[in-house]
Design a protein around this motif. Sequence first.
Motif, PDB file in Angstrom:
ATOM      1  N   GLU A 297      39.509  54.347  81.974  1.00  0.00           N
ATOM      2  CA  GLU A 297      38.512  55.180  81.288  1.00  0.00           C
ATOM      3  C   GLU A 297      39.127  56.158  80.290  1.00  0.00           C
ATOM      4  O   GLU A 297      38.417  56.801  79.525  1.00  0.00           O
ATOM      5  CB  GLU A 297      37.697  55.974  82.320  1.00  0.00           C
ATOM      6  CG  GLU A 297      36.759  55.132  83.149  1.00  0.00           C
ATOM      7  CD  GLU A 297      37.392  54.476  84.381  1.00  0.00           C
ATOM      8  OE1 GLU A 297      36.643  53.966  85.230  1.00  0.00           O
ATOM      9  OE2 GLU A 297      38.649  54.456  84.500  1.00  0.00           O
ATOM     10  N   ILE A 350      39.090  59.243  75.626  1.00  0.00           N
ATOM     11  CA  ILE A 350      38.006  59.099  76.610  1.00  0.00           C
ATOM     12  C   ILE A 350      37.066  57.967  76.199  1.00  0.00           C
ATOM     13  O   ILE A 350      36.576  57.928  75.068  1.00  0.00           O
ATOM     14  CB  ILE A 350      37.216  60.433  76.716  1.00  0.00           C
ATOM     15  CG1 ILE A 350      38.101  61.532  77.321  1.00  0.00           C
ATOM     16  CG2 ILE A 350      35.939  60.252  77.547  1.00  0.00           C
ATOM     17  CD1 ILE A 350      38.439  61.350  78.772  1.00  0.00           C
ATOM     18  N   THR A 361      27.858  56.505  84.361  1.00  0.00           N
ATOM     19  CA  THR A 361      28.506  57.134  83.201  1.00  0.00           C
ATOM     20  C   THR A 361      28.289  58.647  83.240  1.00  0.00           C
ATOM     21  O   THR A 361      29.239  59.427  83.082  1.00  0.00           O
ATOM     22  CB  THR A 361      27.956  56.538  81.884  1.00  0.00           C
ATOM     23  OG1 THR A 361      28.258  55.138  81.856  1.00  0.00           O
ATOM     24  CG2 THR A 361      28.567  57.219  80.672  1.00  0.00           C
ATOM     25  N   PHE A 365      31.522  60.969  83.388  1.00  0.00           N
ATOM     26  CA  PHE A 365      31.828  61.542  82.069  1.00  0.00           C
ATOM     27  C   PHE A 365      30.875  62.716  81.857  1.00  0.00           C
ATOM     28  O   PHE A 365      29.677  62.513  81.658  1.00  0.00           O
ATOM     29  CB  PHE A 365      31.637  60.498  80.968  1.00  0.00           C
ATOM     30  CG  PHE A 365      32.540  59.300  81.074  1.00  0.00           C
ATOM     31  CD1 PHE A 365      33.749  59.251  80.394  1.00  0.00           C
ATOM     32  CD2 PHE A 365      32.180  58.208  81.853  1.00  0.00           C
ATOM     33  CE1 PHE A 365      34.588  58.141  80.495  1.00  0.00           C
ATOM     34  CE2 PHE A 365      32.996  57.087  81.958  1.00  0.00           C
ATOM     35  CZ  PHE A 365      34.209  57.058  81.277  1.00  0.00           C
ATOM     36  N   ARG A 378      33.782  65.720  75.836  1.00  0.00           N
ATOM     37  CA  ARG A 378      33.467  65.077  77.116  1.00  0.00           C
ATOM     38  C   ARG A 378      34.695  65.061  78.021  1.00  0.00           C
ATOM     39  O   ARG A 378      35.822  64.931  77.550  1.00  0.00           O
ATOM     40  CB  ARG A 378      32.963  63.648  76.879  1.00  0.00           C
ATOM     41  CG  ARG A 378      31.636  63.620  76.143  1.00  0.00           C
ATOM     42  CD  ARG A 378      31.391  62.284  75.474  1.00  0.00           C
ATOM     43  NE  ARG A 378      31.148  61.236  76.456  1.00  0.00           N
ATOM     44  CZ  ARG A 378      31.931  60.164  76.598  1.00  0.00           C
ATOM     45  NH1 ARG A 378      32.991  59.992  75.854  1.00  0.00           N
ATOM     46  NH2 ARG A 378      31.627  59.253  77.499  1.00  0.00           N
ATOM     47  N   TYR A 380      36.379  63.451  81.732  1.00  0.00           N
ATOM     48  CA  TYR A 380      36.287  62.360  82.714  1.00  0.00           C
ATOM     49  C   TYR A 380      36.879  62.801  84.051  1.00  0.00           C
ATOM     50  O   TYR A 380      37.992  63.317  84.110  1.00  0.00           O
ATOM     51  CB  TYR A 380      37.025  61.121  82.190  1.00  0.00           C
ATOM     52  CG  TYR A 380      37.148  60.033  83.234  1.00  0.00           C
ATOM     53  CD1 TYR A 380      36.021  59.341  83.687  1.00  0.00           C
ATOM     54  CD2 TYR A 380      38.377  59.708  83.798  1.00  0.00           C
ATOM     55  CE1 TYR A 380      36.125  58.359  84.670  1.00  0.00           C
ATOM     56  CE2 TYR A 380      38.493  58.731  84.770  1.00  0.00           C
ATOM     57  CZ  TYR A 380      37.365  58.061  85.211  1.00  0.00           C
ATOM     58  OH  TYR A 380      37.478  57.102  86.182  1.00  0.00           O
TER      59      TYR A 380
END
Length: 399
Positions: A297, A350, A361, A365, A378, A380
């Motif tokens: 990811e 990301i 998601t 995120f 964003r 993760y």
Amino acid sequence: EMVNDPAYTGKTFIDLFRRSAEAYPDRPAVRDENGTITYRELDRMSDYVAGNLLEHGFGPEKVAGILTGRTKEFVIGYIGVMKAGGAYVPLDPEYPQDRLEYMLTDSGADHLLAVQEFGELTKFYQGNVIWLDHVERESREYHLTAELPQAKPENLAYMIYTSGSTGKPKGVMLEHRNLVNLIMYTESSLQITPEDICAEFASFCFDASVHDLFVTHAAGALLYIFPESIRKDALKVAETIRREKITIATFPTQMGELLAEILTDDCSLRFLTLGGEKFKRYYNRSYTMINGYGPTENTVSSTEFVVDRDYKNIPIGKSQTNVRCYILDEKLNRLPVGASGELCLAGRQIARGYHNLPEKTAASFVPNPFQTCADDARMYHTGDMVRMKGDGNIEYIGR
């Protein structure tokens, strides 16, 4: 501030590949157990694939599956897909048919690039199939006449399905800008030149393959694809590293440690990167050994550590260029040096998210509470527990 480099920023992998193909047309680009093709040949063959895809309505944000086994046809395939503006989904012939079917259906792949050896596995497929076995012959006199769509940095580059501990595999969507940031960092940190011979050992369905495939051709180097038949035999892998004069390689930790035992000084290796499991001990070798860490990811690799001596717990290192690492408690507070917490990541690598899984998601995120610019908006959640050492290096503790 994010680091920008005009040679990479705002570019896609295809821009970088074309630069290599123009600069080094007659240098070898890919070698597998069946032979070698040059950059000029790879450029022409991938143009042929791209032209064929365009005739069938392919373009940006569309996806094609690739099922070739460990052959140079895989490389011809994914470069063709990207030249046509789209993204690829790697498929492994070792997978059961129902998994291949799920991946092709879930990803929405209307196109499949395959070799006829695996024709039986794809009988169920109703979309457009391009047989890559014929490309070498059919593309000999080929000149692309159609204008290829230009993918943008924010367009989808590839989708890799992670096994996931529960339920069906999740398609992780990565964009060109994610990939180009990884290429920029790796080319610089490993000082890759066209003289290098880079090994490709990982399954094409694992993101470690991305590290090998793309960085090599952005730098104009030669990619050597290990044949499936020897991948479980460390002695044969070591023998191949010596014979093929491989200079840069990435291996799963267990195989890498076996190779470090065998390859003392009689090889051309410059860098050996290990990742996926805990790197247990120091090896004093002529080549540099690196402990790599990173989830799919966050585009393969997030932190790295050059293993230069014995450590009680070998660190996973510090953030790579344009990657942000935060060690947080359950309330998303940053933790002091020495305190263990979850590693969360932000920055230019990301992923876009999980394909067709908006809830998953949104859970993984999240908005970055420490945002400093548009590129780290964003964050993760890796689910990995780590702690920061006094020297700024991160130690991995566990899941």
